[in-house]
Design a protein around this motif. Structure first.
Motif, PDB file in Angstrom:
ATOM      1  N   UNK A 109       0.846  -1.193   0.000  1.00 33.31           N
ATOM      2  CA  UNK A 109       0.000   0.000   0.000  1.00 33.31           C
ATOM      3  C   UNK A 109       0.883   1.244   0.000  1.00 33.31           C
ATOM      4  N   UNK A 110       0.258   2.415   0.033  1.00 30.17           N
ATOM      5  CA  UNK A 110       1.014   3.666  -0.133  1.00 30.17           C
ATOM      6  C   UNK A 110       2.061   3.857   0.962  1.00 30.17           C
ATOM      7  N   UNK A 111       1.661   3.674   2.224  1.00 30.57           N
ATOM      8  CA  UNK A 111       2.586   3.894   3.334  1.00 30.57           C
ATOM      9  C   UNK A 111       3.794   2.974   3.274  1.00 30.57           C
ATOM     10  N   UNK A 112       3.549   1.685   3.012  1.00 29.46           N
ATOM     11  CA  UNK A 112       4.654   0.720   2.952  1.00 29.46           C
ATOM     12  C   UNK A 112       5.535   0.965   1.730  1.00 29.46           C
ATOM     13  N   UNK A 113       4.912   1.345   0.620  1.00 23.43           N
ATOM     14  CA  UNK A 113       5.714   1.642  -0.575  1.00 23.43           C
ATOM     15  C   UNK A 113       6.658   2.814  -0.300  1.00 23.43           C
ATOM     16  N   UNK A 114       6.150   3.836   0.374  1.00 24.92           N
ATOM     17  CA  UNK A 114       6.994   5.002   0.674  1.00 24.92           C
ATOM     18  C   UNK A 114       8.168   4.612   1.580  1.00 24.92           C
ATOM     19  N   UNK A 115       7.917   3.693   2.508  1.00 26.40           N
ATOM     20  CA  UNK A 115       9.016   3.203   3.355  1.00 26.40           C
ATOM     21  C   UNK A 115      10.085   2.525   2.510  1.00 26.40           C
ATOM     22  N   UNK A 163      -4.022   6.118   0.424  1.00 25.32           N
ATOM     23  CA  UNK A 163      -3.423   7.310  -0.169  1.00 25.32           C
ATOM     24  C   UNK A 163      -3.427   8.500   0.764  1.00 25.32           C
ATOM     25  N   UNK A 164      -3.209   9.674   0.186  1.00 27.88           N
ATOM     26  CA  UNK A 164      -3.062  10.897   0.984  1.00 27.88           C
ATOM     27  C   UNK A 164      -4.303  11.198   1.799  1.00 27.88           C
ATOM     28  N   UNK A 165      -5.481  11.079   1.206  1.00 30.30           N
ATOM     29  CA  UNK A 165      -6.727  11.384   1.925  1.00 30.30           C
ATOM     30  C   UNK A 165      -6.880  10.465   3.128  1.00 30.30           C
ATOM     31  N   UNK A 166      -6.570   9.199   2.951  1.00 27.32           N
ATOM     32  CA  UNK A 166      -6.639   8.247   4.063  1.00 27.32           C
ATOM     33  C   UNK A 166      -5.646   8.605   5.164  1.00 27.32           C
ATOM     34  N   UNK A 167      -4.434   9.005   4.769  1.00 26.51           N
ATOM     35  CA  UNK A 167      -3.418   9.396   5.760  1.00 26.51           C
ATOM     36  C   UNK A 167      -3.887  10.601   6.573  1.00 26.51           C
ATOM     37  N   UNK A 168      -4.481  11.577   5.886  1.00 24.47           N
ATOM     38  CA  UNK A 168      -4.967  12.777   6.580  1.00 24.47           C
ATOM     39  C   UNK A 168      -6.110  12.415   7.512  1.00 24.47           C
ATOM     40  N   UNK A 169      -7.060  11.628   7.010  1.00 29.83           N
ATOM     41  CA  UNK A 169      -8.217  11.265   7.825  1.00 29.83           C
ATOM     42  C   UNK A 169      -7.854  10.469   9.059  1.00 29.83           C
ATOM     43  N   UNK A 170      -6.829   9.617   8.956  1.00 27.03           N
ATOM     44  CA  UNK A 170      -6.434   8.757  10.081  1.00 27.03           C
ATOM     45  C   UNK A 170      -5.253   9.306  10.873  1.00 27.03           C
ATOM     46  N   UNK A 171      -4.857  10.555  10.580  1.00 25.61           N
ATOM     47  CA  UNK A 171      -3.748  11.206  11.303  1.00 25.61           C
ATOM     48  C   UNK A 171      -2.469  10.370  11.275  1.00 25.61           C
ATOM     49  N   UNK A 172      -2.113   9.855  10.106  1.00 28.15           N
ATOM     50  CA  UNK A 172      -0.896   9.054   9.972  1.00 28.15           C
ATOM     51  C   UNK A 172       0.296   9.981   9.730  1.00 28.15           C
ATOM     52  N   UNK A 173       0.785  10.554  10.811  1.00 35.71           N
ATOM     53  CA  UNK A 173       1.817  11.585  10.711  1.00 35.71           C
ATOM     54  C   UNK A 173       3.121  11.059  10.121  1.00 35.71           C
ATOM     55  N   UNK A 174       3.522   9.841  10.506  1.00 32.76           N
ATOM     56  CA  UNK A 174       4.790   9.298  10.002  1.00 32.76           C
ATOM     57  C   UNK A 174       4.744   9.114   8.488  1.00 32.76           C
ATOM     58  N   UNK A 175       3.609   8.588   8.009  1.00 31.85           N
ATOM     59  CA  UNK A 175       3.467   8.403   6.563  1.00 31.85           C
ATOM     60  C   UNK A 175       3.418   9.744   5.840  1.00 31.85           C
ATOM     61  N   UNK A 218       3.556  19.508  11.807  1.00 29.06           N
ATOM     62  CA  UNK A 218       4.328  18.330  12.180  1.00 29.06           C
ATOM     63  C   UNK A 218       4.773  17.494  10.975  1.00 29.06           C
ATOM     64  N   UNK A 219       3.915  17.403   9.955  1.00 25.97           N
ATOM     65  CA  UNK A 219       4.223  16.527   8.821  1.00 25.97           C
ATOM     66  C   UNK A 219       4.792  17.272   7.627  1.00 25.97           C
ATOM     67  N   UNK A 220       4.403  18.535   7.452  1.00 22.41           N
ATOM     68  CA  UNK A 220       4.808  19.275   6.260  1.00 22.41           C
ATOM     69  C   UNK A 220       5.758  20.428   6.585  1.00 22.41           C
ATOM     70  N   UNK A 221       6.487  20.291   7.690  1.00 22.56           N
ATOM     71  CA  UNK A 221       7.544  21.250   8.069  1.00 22.56           C
ATOM     72  C   UNK A 221       7.049  22.695   8.132  1.00 22.56           C
TER      73      UNK A 221
END
Length: 740
Positions: free
Chosen positions: A226-232, A280-292, A355-358
């Motif tokens: 998925x998006x988060x793991x791919x970015x890692x 994706x990005x919308x999911x990260x924002x909605x779930x507060x996935x700061x690390x991703x 926190x996430x976007x400097x």
């Protein structure tokens, strides 16, 4: 003879000694000298230079050849012998098996480099005299050129060299153990031969192979994760390749390789990653996935257009989600919850950006315009923000530290800053502040003054002048009451009726046309006494009672002997005191006795008879609304644990539609002189101005209070033309001139 004379004679003798010229050397001498040098060069290449002539003798032979005209013989002979030696080296390297090919090439290169340095030293005189005159290639550069042509560009070596280097690098990419030092030595050799050789033979093919390797790698990963793991994985690959190539590549190539990997791993998959379903990005924002989110920001900022893609999707998400917050019917029922949701969302996105976007300024700018768009979608936002503040300043901030109060007010001020119609907010805020102050429900004067100070900083003195006047009136009203009771000591009886009056200036308060009702006789006598006292001490003043804005404390005894002190509005007091002389009253009888306006009377009776737990009255028939056929009587069974009971007024949380239209009409009327004043100020300084530019400047000048409607601005321009403040230019009807 003296010493001086001896020295002088010696000097003369030395001068008289003739210098013998060098004899012309024959071709035999040239051949002999070259044979010596050729033999020495071969011995140098064969690692057998110990028994050759001394450096001084070799150097002298080379100098003599140049001096006696054998420079061309020396230079061409050098080219021939070096070419011969390098061809032998090339043959040896080409015959080496695959596993030892690069090592043998590196060994031969080291041999050639050492030999070349020694040869250059022997032929230094040729380098400094003969070569510059004949524009030939210096010895060292000649050696590099011959190595390039005879070894690197050899048919048996060239392709093999490039392929083997690329194979080793790809193995390194794949995690296999390779001899990085050997790769480094070979790439250094190519760089020594010239940047063009390095690029042509290694760098360009390497960039192509790297692109193919990471293109395949990225495709494999994006299908699996998925998006988060791919970015890692992408972040790990980037860090790995940067670390790996730093060991064996030129720094400029490292940068180019990094760009290639970024393009293949990130840039080519940006849209797919951002819009990836459930991750994706919308999911990260909605779930507060700061690390991703941090990882996505740091990776996307490395490629062209990466951050703009994030900003575009984030802005779209905020606006779409915000529309639901401010336009959904269910979400508009409670103004306090409406504003609290906006504050929560604003806090959430501010945290993400910080926190996430400097704390990126472009992201902050997008957030500002997004929330400005959201809040102004709902025309009732100014009213709702004022109602939210009213709720907090009445009881929502009690028991909270001053720091927390300040933080809450600052957050609301951020929403206020987004409002385009700040003058509408001012209208509602003035009404709500008046009710808080007159009912004594404000949490603290400090909190009120702090908020007004913030509004002044944001909008200027004129915006808050009347608000500050209201606070001042509340303070100065204490003195007349002290003087009144000092002059009427008989009214200080604790068991009798007492009166507290706030004297308000008409200019500061949002007073309506005098709203009165029939005040009970006990209170009416006190009101008349205060009126006589005040007017006797203040000439040329007029007092009008605003009974709709007052409160009262009534001591009540019920049939069961239960005693309570009821905190009620003036209207409620007038209704309740009727039951001192009657057991049962109809709606019509109450209306006739009190003369309270019908809409206010119904809400008053509703709060007294239909609010569970505070129903001092009962009514017939029993239903959930008040009508003109109802009858009312005292609830003898009324009982509460506390002695003091507050009977709240049933009021609409938001302004009813008719009242809203009146408020809007009044706001529009107050805007007209402000628009006219702005037009005059601008034209007075500019003297002449084209229509569109004038409208734009007026809009900009008034935007701190409201968003001026271009149609209304045009109307006010026409009004000023009719009143001879402005005139149209005869040749251009869209050009206005100021008439002094």
């Amino acid at each position: 003879m003296s010493n001086k004379k001896k020295k002088k004679n010696n000097m003369k003798k030395k001068k008289d000694v003739p210098i013998e010229a060098f004899k012309d050397m024959s071709a035999e001498y040239g051949d002999k000298a070259w044979n010596i040098l050729e033999h020495a060069i071969r011995r140098i290449y064969n690692h057998n230079a110990r028994n050759i002539l001394s450096f001084e003798e070799l150097y002298r032979n080379a100098c003599n050849m140049i001096f006696h005209g054998f420079g061309e013989k020396l230079y061409s002979g050098l080219v021939a012998i070096m070419t011969s030696q390098l061809k032998e080296m090339a043959t040896s390297v080409a015959a080496t098996r695959t596993s030892s090919f690069l090592k043998e090439l590196n060994r031969k290169w080291n041999d050639h480099s050492k030999a070349l340095r020694k040869i250059r030293d022997i032929l230094m005189y040729m380098d400094t005299t003969y070569i510059p005159k004949t524009n030939k290639t210096p010895v060292y550069e000649l050696g590099l050129s011959l190595w390039r042509e005879n070894v690197i560009y050899s048919n048996q070596i060239r392709t093999r060299l490039s392929n083997m280097l690329l194979v080793l690098v790809c193995k390194d990419y794949a995690g296999e153990v390779v001899d990085r030092k050997l790769i480094r030595y070979i790439t250094n050799m190519l760089m020594d031969l010239g940047p063009s050789v390095y690029m042509q033979e290694f760098e360009n093919p390497l960039l192509q192979v790297s692109a193919e390797f990471y293109r395949a790698e990225s495709q494999k990963l994006i299908e699996r994760y998925d998006c988060g793991d791919y970015l890692k994985k992408a972040e790990m690959r980037l860090n790995e390749v940067i670390d790996k190539v730093s060991h064996f590549l030129d720094p400029n190539t490292q940068k180019k390789i990094t760009i290639v990997v970024e393009k293949e791993m990130i840039e080519n998959h940006m849209l797919r990653l951002i819009h990836m379903e459930n991750s994706g990005l919308v999911n990260m924002i909605g779930d507060d996935k700061y690390k991703d989110l941090i990882r996505m920001y740091n990776l996307f900022r490395r490629v062209t257009g990466g951050l703009s893609q994030i900003r575009e999707v984030m802005t779209s998400y905020i606006r779409d989600y915000g529309k639901q917050l401010v336009t959904g019917p269910e979400r508009l029922k409670n103004p306090v919850e409406f504003v609290q949701r906006l504050l929560d969302e604003k806090d959430k996105f501010s945290r993400i950006i910080n926190m996430a976007f400097s704390n990126d300024k472009l992201f902050q700018k997008d957030l500002y315009f997004s929330f400005e768009f959201i809040i102004n979608l709902n025309p009732r936002s100014p009213e709702y923000i004022s109602l939210f503040l009213d709720d907090k300043l009445q009881n929502g901030l009690k028991g909270i530290s001053e720091d927390v109060v300040e933080i809450t007010l600052n957050k609301v001020m951020v929403l206020f800053r987004y409002l385009q119609e700040k003058d509408v907010f001012e209208k509602y805020y003035k009404k709500h502040l008046a009710k808080r102050l007159l009912s004594g429900k404000t949490v603290s004067d400090d909190a009120e003054r702090s908020l007004i100070a913030k509004l002044k900083t944001e909008c200027g003195y004129q915006f808050t002048a009347k608000l500050e006047g209201m606070l001042t009136d509340m303070k100065t009203s204490l003195d007349p009451m002290k003087s009144f009771y000092a002059s009427h000591p008989e009214l200080g009886d604790a068991d009798g009726a007492t009166l507290t009056v706030q004297v308000l200036k008409t200019g500061s308060w949002p007073t309506q046309s005098s709203v009165t009702c029939n005040i009970p006789t006990e209170m009416l006598l006190l009101c008349e006494k205060f009126l006589l006292y005040y007017l006797s001490n203040h000439t040329d003043r007029k007092l009008s009672w605003q009974t709709n804005m007052g409160t009262a404390d009534l001591k009540a005894t019920f049939e069961n002997g239960q005693k309570h002190e009821l905190n009620v509005s003036t209207y409620q007091m007038c209704v309740l005191m009727l039951f001192n002389n009657a057991d049962r009253l109809s709606y019509k009888e109450i209306e006739q006795a009190t003369e309270i306006p019908a809409s206010d009377l119904k809400m008053c009776l509703q709060s007294l008879a239909l609010v569970k737990g505070k129903n001092v009255l009962r009514k017939e028939p029993m239903n959930n609304y008040v009508s003109e056929i109802d009858a009312f009587f005292v609830n003898d069974k009324f009982s509460r644990k506390l002695y003091k009971v507050k009977i709240g007024s049933v009021v609409a949380e938001t302004e009813p539609e008719p009242e809203k239209l009146k408020t809007q009409k009044k706001v529009e009327e107050e805007r007209r002189p402000q628009i006219q004043a702005s037009i005059v100020r601008i034209m007075k300084s500019r003297k002449k101005l084209e229509h569109n530019n004038l409208v734009a400047e007026v809009t900009k000048q008034l935007q701190s209070r409201f968003l001026a409607n271009p149609t209304e601005v045009k109307k006010q321009i026409e009004s000023l033309i009719e009143r001879v403040f402005l005139e149209r230019d005869n040749s251009d009807r869209k050009l206005y001139r100021y008439l002094a």
